[in-house]
Structure formats: structure tokens, C-alpha cells
Design a protein around this motif. Structure first.
Motif, short mmCIF file in Angstrom:
data_model
loop_
_atom_site.label_atom_id
_atom_site.label_comp_id
_atom_site.label_asym_id
_atom_site.label_seq_id
_atom_site.Cartn_x
_atom_site.Cartn_y
_atom_site.Cartn_z
N GLY A 79 0.83 -1.19 0.00
CA GLY A 79 0.00 0.00 0.00
C GLY A 79 0.85 1.23 0.00
N GLY A 80 0.23 2.36 -0.32
CA GLY A 80 0.97 3.60 -0.35
C GLY A 80 2.11 3.53 -1.33
N ASN A 81 3.36 3.72 -0.84
CA ASN A 81 4.50 3.77 -1.74
C ASN A 81 5.26 2.46 -1.81
N GLY A 82 4.82 1.45 -1.05
CA GLY A 82 5.65 0.25 -1.09
C GLY A 82 5.01 -0.92 -0.38
N ASN A 83 5.88 -1.80 0.10
CA ASN A 83 5.35 -2.92 0.87
C ASN A 83 6.23 -3.15 2.08
N THR B 38 5.64 3.16 12.78
CA THR B 38 6.70 2.69 11.88
C THR B 38 6.10 2.25 10.55
N VAL B 39 5.00 1.48 10.62
CA VAL B 39 4.36 0.98 9.40
C VAL B 39 3.88 2.16 8.56
N ALA B 40 3.23 3.13 9.20
CA ALA B 40 2.73 4.30 8.50
C ALA B 40 3.85 5.01 7.76
N GLU B 41 5.01 5.12 8.46
CA GLU B 41 6.14 5.82 7.83
C GLU B 41 6.70 5.02 6.66
N GLU B 42 6.77 3.70 6.83
CA GLU B 42 7.35 2.87 5.77
C GLU B 42 6.49 2.91 4.51
N LEU B 43 5.17 2.86 4.71
CA LEU B 43 4.28 2.76 3.55
C LEU B 43 3.93 4.12 2.96
N PHE B 44 3.77 5.11 3.86
CA PHE B 44 3.23 6.38 3.37
C PHE B 44 4.17 7.56 3.57
N ALA B 45 5.38 7.26 4.05
CA ALA B 45 6.36 8.31 4.31
C ALA B 45 5.72 9.42 5.15
N ALA C 18 -6.70 5.81 3.41
CA ALA C 18 -6.08 5.08 2.30
C ALA C 18 -6.44 3.60 2.36
N ARG C 19 -6.20 2.91 1.23
CA ARG C 19 -6.46 1.47 1.21
C ARG C 19 -5.12 0.76 1.08
N ILE C 20 -5.00 -0.33 1.82
CA ILE C 20 -3.80 -1.15 1.67
C ILE C 20 -4.25 -2.59 1.52
N GLN C 21 -3.30 -3.43 1.11
CA GLN C 21 -3.64 -4.84 0.94
C GLN C 21 -2.84 -5.68 1.91
#
Lengths: 405, 252
Positions: free
Chosen positions: A113-117, A160-167, A174-177
Motif C-alpha cells: 500500500g501507499g508507496n511500497g510494501n 513505523t508501518v505508516a512511515e514505511e508505507l506512506f512516508a 487510504a487502502r492497503i492490501q
């Protein structure tokens, strides 16, 4: 001689040999300084760990399935040995002390999701969880009981997860998988930092446990139950109460052992506390060795000094000094040296501790007790290691001492 | 008459055990010193004069015999009592001056009073100044021994011996480390102090120094072999006015 005269005489002879005095004191300075720094670091670590433990959540009680250490003949007869939603509901319903109860399940999986995984832990919990963990939201909201019952596909991201995926952007909405299941991000948690054993508490995604069980893990049992009490003082009573509720829920007979464990945060805190205490003690013990070496340095120099000043001792005795006067003089000299060395050491220790603290980011703490103990200890070193040379001086025969070249 | 006696020894013997052999340093010395006397004890080395000096100075115990000092019997005293006797009744002047290095003249002179147990400690500074004035060193009080000449150092030592107003001043080869002119100066000071009523006992091996005393006691092999008044006493102060020391050659 009077105390003031003694100190004066001692200071005079100490000042007459500045270089030697300085080198002798250096041993004590380094010894005391080392003790101060080591204890400061140890106590700093202790208070840091205490902070982290407080961060884990207030008045936390954790119920886990029975540990294997309670294994025995009786356990073989038990039909089940696990925690269920029924247990959690029963505690929530019946407990007088615990105000928040949440089952916990988890699985590790890849999220996209967002910018990566990112690979992280998905924790299935109930809405009580953020109350138990004392964990505020940074943005968005937490899911509620109806969403939980409806097994909605909503999640709250750890920092941490929020930063990793969405900077830097806000992922709320947002939607993530998660393992190909699309979910909606409804909130982000405040950062909580690391656990005492170094795990990143913010590397987590919180979701309704119902959703995690049915859509992700597929397991019906839960891994642990967390609960908390509003007041810290109620924790031990709540533990007893929960244990009783659990026994009832598991239909345990009188003679059967608990097939679960109820722990509280204090157990963890105590363990961490005693670990750091041992560490502090160890550091102090190592540092004390340098203080001991410093003491031996004092004894060495005092012995040299007694030999070198044999004639002076002879003169003093000839003009009326008693053995005791000479003994006291040398003893006071070594005490003055070690105490002054100790004071410099304390100052040096303070300085080094704050420099080390700033350089490494470790918190350091110096208590008045540490300073007092260090000073008393260095004075004792002076007395202990000064006594033998002083007695040697006091026992000199004045005639031989006067003739000594 | 009995009041006049400052010290009195009777049958003092001293035996040193040197392994298997016994060395008889003193073999029964009877000695009486009256107040105001200036006595020289002479003898070759090995005559026992150092041993006698140590016993008179309460630094050592006699093996046998009795010793009265200023009305007190001292041969059976404890070490601490002897220390107090040395402090109050004896003033030592040594051959090597024996001043504390890196310590001012005034502080050196004060030293005996720091160990005083009769309450004179409070007046130490005043008494020390007074003693230094008596030996003519008022202007050198703050100098350390290394900044003083040999004669001045010995005068500081004499001041230190005088500061506690002892019953007897005990000088062991006081001119041994001094040149001849300075020796005469120091002897002149002793005679001056003696004239003021101070009892002085000088141990020496030089006969011309003994000639400054009014009574000479000669020891040999641990026995007094001569004890007589000096017939033709030297006047050191007078010699000082006539003495001529050759000028030191100017550095070239």
C-alpha cells in the motif's frame, strides 16, 4: 595535637611535594571518577528501562495459556489448554477490577500500500486494547465494537508501518492490501518506542480480532488476553479475580492446576529492574577495582614517604611527638589526599557522565547517595591503606630515625 | 642546694646485645648537673658519649641505674611519658641542625609547642617569635632552611630548643658542620644564653670547644675519667671581635 593543627601539618607536607601528591591522588581521582560514571550509566539505564516499561501500558495484566513448566500428570487429562473468546468475554463481563479486556491474536505477513510494501505484525484486538496499552492515536480513529462484531476490514497503523508505507503523508482513509485482502486505514497510532528488549512496538498493524481470525489467520483460538485496571493498586486483586474467573471458565476441578498464567507488568518490571541493578553493581564493582588500585598507590607512596621522611619523624619524636602523634599525622595525610582525590573524582565523574550521556544519548543519573558513598569509600581507602605506613612511622625508634641518612 | 640539681644520674649502665656478644657502652656513670652550668662532655668515639647523650635526652633507657631530671625520675617511664619529658624539659640541638625542610624558621621553632600538652600551644607563635629574637634572627623568621646559612640554621635549631623553656639544653656536636668562624658565633650564643641562666650540656670530641664550657667531663670506655672545672675558659664573644677570616677569593 588538635584537629586543625593536624590538618594544617598534613596539608603542609602534602603541599611540599605537589607533583607526587598529584600523581598519588590521580589513582583515587580515576577510581572515584570511574565509580561515579559507571553507577551513573547504570542508574540511567535503570530509569530508562523503567520508562519503557511504563510505556508498555499502565496496570497491564496479561493472561497466557499455561506454560509447559507446569507440566505434570494431571495435565494429560485436560481436554483443552487454550484461551478462547469466551474467556475474554467472561472476564469482561464478570471482573470488578479490570475495566478493559482485549483478546490478542497475531500473524506476520506482507502488506502492500501507499508507496511500497512492508512485512509486519498484524495484531487482532478489541477496541479496549488502546485503553489497556494507554496508546493515543496520532490521527484518525480506532475501530469500535460494532465494526469488530461486523468483522469490518479496517486497520489502524503503528507509527513505523505508516512511515514505511506512506512516508510523510497521512494514510488515514487510504487502502492497503494485507495478503491480498484490501483493508481501509482508519487511523495512525502515536509512536511508543522500543520495548526493553529492543522490539519496535510501532512496527504493528492493529485490526479487529474477528477480522484477523476469519480473513487472515484462520485460527479460532486467541494467543493471549490483555486486561488493565483503572488503579495500579488493584492489579494484584484483579489478577486473583481473573484467575478465579478463568478457572471457572475452564471448568477446572479443585485439584487441577491452572492451565493459564496471569502476569502483570510488575513481574516484567521487577525482572528488568533486577537485571539493571545487577548490571549497575557489576559496573560499580569493576570501577571499585580501580579505586582499590588507587588505594594501593596511596599505600605505596606513603611507605616511600615514611622512609624518605624518617629523619623528620626522628626530629618530631625528639622534640616530643608521641608515637600516636606521628601515626595520626601520616594517617591524616593519606586521608586528606584520598578525600581531596575523591572530591576531584566526583567532579570528574559528573563531567564525564554528562559528556558520555550527551555523546551516546544514554540517560545518566547521579544520586547524592552515590556521591556520599564515593567520598566515604575514598576516605576509607585513605584510612585502610594509610594505616600500615603510618604505623610503621609511629614505631620508628627516634635514635635510629635521627641517625637515618 | 638540692634544688640546684637539674639532672642527676647514678650508676647508669647501658648494655647492647649484639647477637652473642654484649657491648657495655656505659659502665656506671654518676653525673650531677646544677642549674646554670655549662658542661662539655668529651671523649673519643666509642667512649659512650653518644649513648649517655641519648639517655640524658630521654631517647633511650639505661640498662641499669637511676636518672632524675628536673626532679622527676625518668628511667621507668613509658614511651609516651618520655615523649612528654623531651617536649617539656629538654631542648635538642643537633650536629646536622635537623630542621624541617621547606618549612619556615618560625614554623620550625613552633614545632615543639604543637606537641605541648600543658596548654602553651595557644601561645606557640608568640613564644616562637620570642625565641628567634633571642638568637638574633628576628629578620629571618619567614625564611626556609635552604635560604639560611649554616650558622643561621643552627641558631634556628637553638631557638627551637629554647622555645619550650626546657630545664636543660642538650647540644650534640653543635659546631660539627660549621666553619671555624661560625662555630665561634654559635659558641658565643651558647655562652650568652648560659649567662642568662640556661643550663647547657654540649657533647663534643673537640677540646677547644669544650674549653668554652665551665666544666668538662671526659668519658672513656663507658666511664667518667675526668670531671673538673675549666680553668681558662674561652670567651667566644671576645674572640669574635678579634677573629679574622681570610677573604674568599673573588670569582675570576
Amino acid at each position: 595535637m588538635k584537629g586543625s593543627t593536624l590538618i594544617k601539618v598534613a596539608s603542609q607536607s602534602i603541599l611540599k611535594n605537589k607533583m607526587r601528591t598529584l600523581l598519588t591522588m590521580l589513582g583515587i581521582v580515576i577510581g572515584v571518577g570511574a565509580v561515579i560514571v559507571m553507577v551513573a550509566i547504570g542508574q540511567g539505564a535503570q530509569s530508562q528501562i523503567q520508562n519503557q516499561i511504563d510505556n508498555l501500558g499502565t496496570n497491564l495484566i496479561v493472561i497466557t495459556p499455561g506454560s509447559s513448566s507446569s507440566g505434570g500428570v494431571s495435565r494429560g487429562a485436560q481436554t483443552y489448554n487454550r484461551l478462547t473468546i469466551k474467556d475474554a468475554d467472561k472476564i469482561k463481563r464478570e471482573s470488578l477490577y479490570a475495566n478493559a479486556v482485549s483478546p490478542v491474536v497475531w500473524t506476520r505477513t506482507q502488506v502492500i500500500g501507499g508507496n511500497g510494501n512492508w512485512r509486519t505484525s498484524i495484531n487482532g484486538v478489541s477496541p479496549d486494547y488502546i485503553v489497556i496499552r494507554n496508546w493515543p492515536l496520532k490521527s484518525g480513529r480506532f475501530f469500535d465494537a460494532s465494526e469488530m462484531r461486523a468483522m469490518r476490514r479496517v486497520v489502524v497503523l503503528g507509527h513505523t508501518v505508516a512511515e514505511e508505507l506512506f512516508a510523510d503523508s497521512d494514510p488515514t482513509g487510504a487502502r492497503i492490501q494485507i495478503r491480498n485482502v484490501p483493508v481501509e486505514v482508519i487511523g495512525v497510532l502515536e509512536p511508543k518506542g522500543q520495548t526493553p528488549d529492543g522490539n519496535d512496538q510501532d512496527d504493528v498493524i492493529l485490526a479487529p480480532y474477528t477480522s484477523v481470525q476469519t480473513r487472515l489467520s484462520g485460527w479460532s483460538r486467541i494467543f493471549q488476553i490483555m486486561a488493565s485496571t483503572p488503579r495500579p493498586g488493584d492489579v494484584p486483586r484483579a489478577q486473583e479475580e481473573i484467575a478465579a474467573i478463568m478457572r471457572e471458565s475452564h471448568n477446572l476441578a479443585e485439584w487441577e492446576e491452572n492451565d493459564f498464567t496471569v502476569r502483570n507488568q510488575n513481574d516484567l518490571a521487577d525482572a528488568a529492574q533486577s537485571t539493571t541493578e545487577v548490571m549497575t553493581l557489576l559496573l560499580a564493582a569493576i570501577a571499585s577495582i580501580s579505586l582499590l588500585v588507587g588505594g594501593i598507590g596511596i599505600m605505596n607512596i606513603m611507605l616511600v614517604s615514611v622512609t624518605e621522611r624518617t629523619r623528620e619523624i626522628g626530629i618530631r619524636m625528639a622534640i616530643g611527638a608521641r608515637g600516636r602523634d606521628v601515626l595520626t599525622q601520616f594517617l591524616v595525610e593519606s586521608i586528606v589526599m584520598s578525600v581531596i582525590g575523591g572530591m576531584i573524582g566526583v567532579a570528574l565523574g559528573f563531567g564525564s557522565a554528562s559528556i558520555i550521556g550527551r555523546a551516546t544519548g544514554w540517560s545518566t543519573a547521579i544520586s547524592p547517595e552515590t556521591v556520599a558513598i564515593a567520598l566515604v569509600f575514598s576516605a576509607s581507602v585513605g584510612i585502610f591503606f594509610g594505616f600500615y605506613p603510618a604505623r610503621k612511622a609511629a614505631r620508628l625508634n627516634p635514635i635510629d630515625a635521627l641517625r637515618y641518612e | 642546694m638540692a634544688n640546684d640539681v637539674v639532672m642527676h644520674t647514678h650508676g647508669v649502665c647501658k648494655v647492647y646485645n649484639m647477637g652473642k656478644t654484649k657491648v657495655h657502652a656505659l659502665r656506671g656513670v654518676d653525673l650531677t648537673v646544677r642549674r646554670g652550668e655549662m658542661i662539655a662532655i668529651i671523649g673519643a668515639s666509642g667512649s659512650g658519649k653518644s649513648t649517655l647523650m641519648n639517655i640524658i635526652g630521654c631517647l633511650d633507657y639505661p640498662t641499669e641505674g637511676t636518672y632524675h631530671l628536673d626532679g622527676v625520675q625518668v628511667e621507668n617511664m613509658t614511651k609516651n611519658q618520655l615523649a612528654d619529658i623531651r617536649n617539656q624539659k629538654i631542648g635538642f640541638v643537633f650536629q646536622g641542625f635537623n630542621l624541617l625542610a621547606r618549612t619556615s624558621a618560625l614554623e620550625n621553632v613552633e614545632l615543639p609547642l604543637l606537641y605541648d600538652r600543658t596548654g602553651r600551644k595557644m601561645k606557640a607563635r608568640t613564644l616562637a617569635r620570642e625565641a628567634l629574637r633571642r638568637v638574633g634572627l628576628s629578620d629571618r623568621m619567614d625564611h626556609e632552611p635552604s635560604e639560611l646559612s649554616g650558622g643561621q640554621q643552627q641558631r634556628v635549631a637553638i631557638a627551637r630548643a629554647l622555645v619550650s623553656s626546657p630545664a636543660i639544653l642538650l647540644a650534640d656536636e653543635p659546631t660539627g658542620n660549621l666553619d671555624s668562624k661560625t662555630s665561634v658565633e654559635v659558641l658565643s650564643l651558647f655562652q650568652e644564653l648560659n649567662a642568662q641562666g640556661i643550663t647547657i650540656l654540649i657533647v663534643t670530641h673537640e677540646r677547644d670547644i669544650a674549653a668554652c664550657a665551665d666544666r668538662v667531663i671526659e668519658l672513656r670506655d663507658g666511664l667518667v675519667i675526668r670531671d673538673e672545672a675549666v680553668a681558662d675558659r674561652r670567651n667566644a664573644a671576645h674572640e669574635l671581635t678579634t677573629i679574622s677570616v681570610p677573604e674568599a677569593a673573588p670569582p675570576s
